[in-house]
Design an enzyme around this catalytic site. Structure first.
Site, PDB file in Angstrom:
ATOM      1  N   GLU A   1      -7.525  -2.486   5.488  1.00 45.12           N
ATOM      2  CA  GLU A   1      -7.669  -2.717   7.169  1.00 45.12           C
ATOM      3  C   GLU A   1      -6.305  -3.880   6.893  1.00 45.12           C
ATOM      4  OE1 GLU A   1      -7.956  -5.908   6.125  1.00 45.12           O
ATOM      5  OE2 GLU A   1      -8.439  -5.027   4.559  1.00 45.12           O
TER       6      GLU A   1
ATOM      7  N   GLY B   1      -5.902  -7.316   0.619  1.00 46.26           N
ATOM      8  CA  GLY B   1      -6.654  -6.158   1.469  1.00 46.26           C
ATOM      9  C   GLY B   1      -5.464  -4.813   1.927  1.00 46.26           C
ATOM     10  N   GLU B   2      -5.400  -4.562   2.907  1.00 51.47           N
ATOM     11  CA  GLU B   2      -4.566  -2.677   3.296  1.00 51.47           C
ATOM     12  C   GLU B   2      -4.784  -1.312   2.779  1.00 51.47           C
ATOM     13  OE1 GLU B   2      -0.384  -3.822   1.808  1.00 51.47           O
ATOM     14  OE2 GLU B   2      -0.559  -4.754   3.657  1.00 51.47           O
ATOM     15  N   ALA B   3      -6.222  -1.823   1.795  1.00 51.18           N
ATOM     16  CA  ALA B   3      -6.550  -0.784   0.984  1.00 51.18           C
ATOM     17  C   ALA B   3      -5.833  -0.811  -0.378  1.00 51.18           C
ATOM     18  CB  ALA B   3      -6.310   0.749   1.487  1.00 51.18           C
TER      19      ALA B   3
ATOM     20  N   ILE C   1       0.831  -1.403   0.227  1.00 52.24           N
ATOM     21  CA  ILE C   1      -0.028  -0.076  -0.002  1.00 52.24           C
ATOM     22  C   ILE C   1       0.849   1.174  -0.061  1.00 52.24           C
ATOM     23  CG2 ILE C   1      -0.063  -0.190   2.700  1.00 52.24           C
ATOM     24  CD1 ILE C   1      -2.750   1.041  -0.198  1.00 52.24           C
TER      25      ILE C   1
END
Length: 316
Positions: free
Chosen positions: A142, A283-285, A84
């Site tokens: 997240e 995940g993690e945007a 990210i």
């Protein structure tokens, strides 16, 4: 909002291209223009927020990784070493990392509600307060070991069906791990079947990081900041808002379709078609941040292209 979107649509109809030639880019830019209140918008201040939380249900062995990884990945975010970080930098986005009481996991939601009312409110407010009022688009993501199990339980409670319909491999659990996760989700849905609305489901089987995302998405709505949704877990957090107040996600577009199998069904239930489908499951945007490039391109075409009149080109 309607006036700006209408003006943007009128401008789009006069740009030097055949009608509809830019496909979904045209609809995306007009949607964005409506929320930003101008027919010639720009994307100058994107914000990405990654929320982190720990889940008591992780003690059941639902993840391929131990809970300690949550804090380790937060440190990686803060030192610029995660995916990210690279994606946010590539698309000119501010990145904020919000760790939510990592030393205090939520309760195991197969035994009791994951959070108290006070804990849910605190996490929601953390998300609400994390949004930069000067941002012009928001992406939330997240980090939390065990949170695909939480997202699956949210989906099962709010959208129905069997636990197996919503439970996937997450971090890559084997067949035995998948069977265990499915059992855990089934136990959770049986225990919490009496939940009253989306936010009550979030309190019962969610996590602090999911509540943080929900709070940030709600704050963005209040500020008229468009949101690009990330993957399965982010969409589950957003779902709790839609199932509490219909239309709560009108300012949101699905940034991508993740490789977590149930994500497609969740997006279909929300009536949202993803911009990208690249097999991501990080995940993690990450998927939402990647879709920033698509949004920026669409807005640049709407606002930067010449009209037929401006270019001296005949549209006949």
């Amino acid at each position: 909002m309607a006036d700006a979107a209408g003006a943007a649509a009128a401008r789009n109809g006069q740009l030097t291209k055949p009608p509809g030639a830019l496909g979904r880019l045209e609809d995306l830019a007009i949607w964005y223009a409506g929320w930003r209140g101008t027919d010639r918008p720009s994307v100058d201040a994107p914000q990405v927020i990654v929320f982190a939380g720990n889940h008591g249900v992780a003690a059941r062995g639902v993840s391929a990784f131990p809970p300690e990884v949550t804090a380790q990945m937060v440190a990686n975010f803060e030192h610029g070493g995660a995916a990210i970080n690279q994606l946010a930098r590539t698309f000119g986005a501010r990145l904020d990392v919000i760790a939510l009481a990592l030393e205090t996991p939520t309760s195991d939601f197969t035994q009791a509600p994951a959070m108290t009312d006070a804990e849910l409110t605190e996490a929601l407010l953390s998300g609400w307060n994390a949004v930069d009022a000067d941002a012009d688009v928001l992406v939330v993501g997240e980090m939390g070991i065990g949170n695909t199990t939480s997202a699956a339980a949210i989906a099962a409670l709010l959208l129905g069906g069997d636990a197996a319909d919503w439970t996937g491999r997450g971090t890559g659990v084997d067949d035995a791990g998948l069977a265990l996760k499915t059992t855990v989700v089934s136990e959770a849905t049986a225990l919490h079947a009496g939940a009253s609305d989306g936010l009550d489901v979030l309190r019962r089987v969610g996590g602090r990081e999911l509540a943080g995302m929900a709070g940030a998405i709600a704050r963005a709505r209040a500020l008229r900041i468009p949101v690009l949704l990330d993957g399965f877990i982010c969409t589950a957090a957003a779902l709790t808002l839609e199932k509490t107040v219909a239309g709560a996600l009108d300012h949101c577009v699905a940034g991508h379709l993740s490789a977590e199998g149930a994500h497609a069904r969740m997006l279909e239930a929300l009536g949202k078609e993803p911009l990208l489908s690249l097999g991501l499951r990080l995940g993690e945007a990450s998927g939402g941040a990647l879709s920033l490039g698509v949004l920026k391109a669409s807005v640049a075409c709407l606002s930067g292209m010449a009209t037929f009149a401006e270019a001296g080109v005949s549209d006949a």
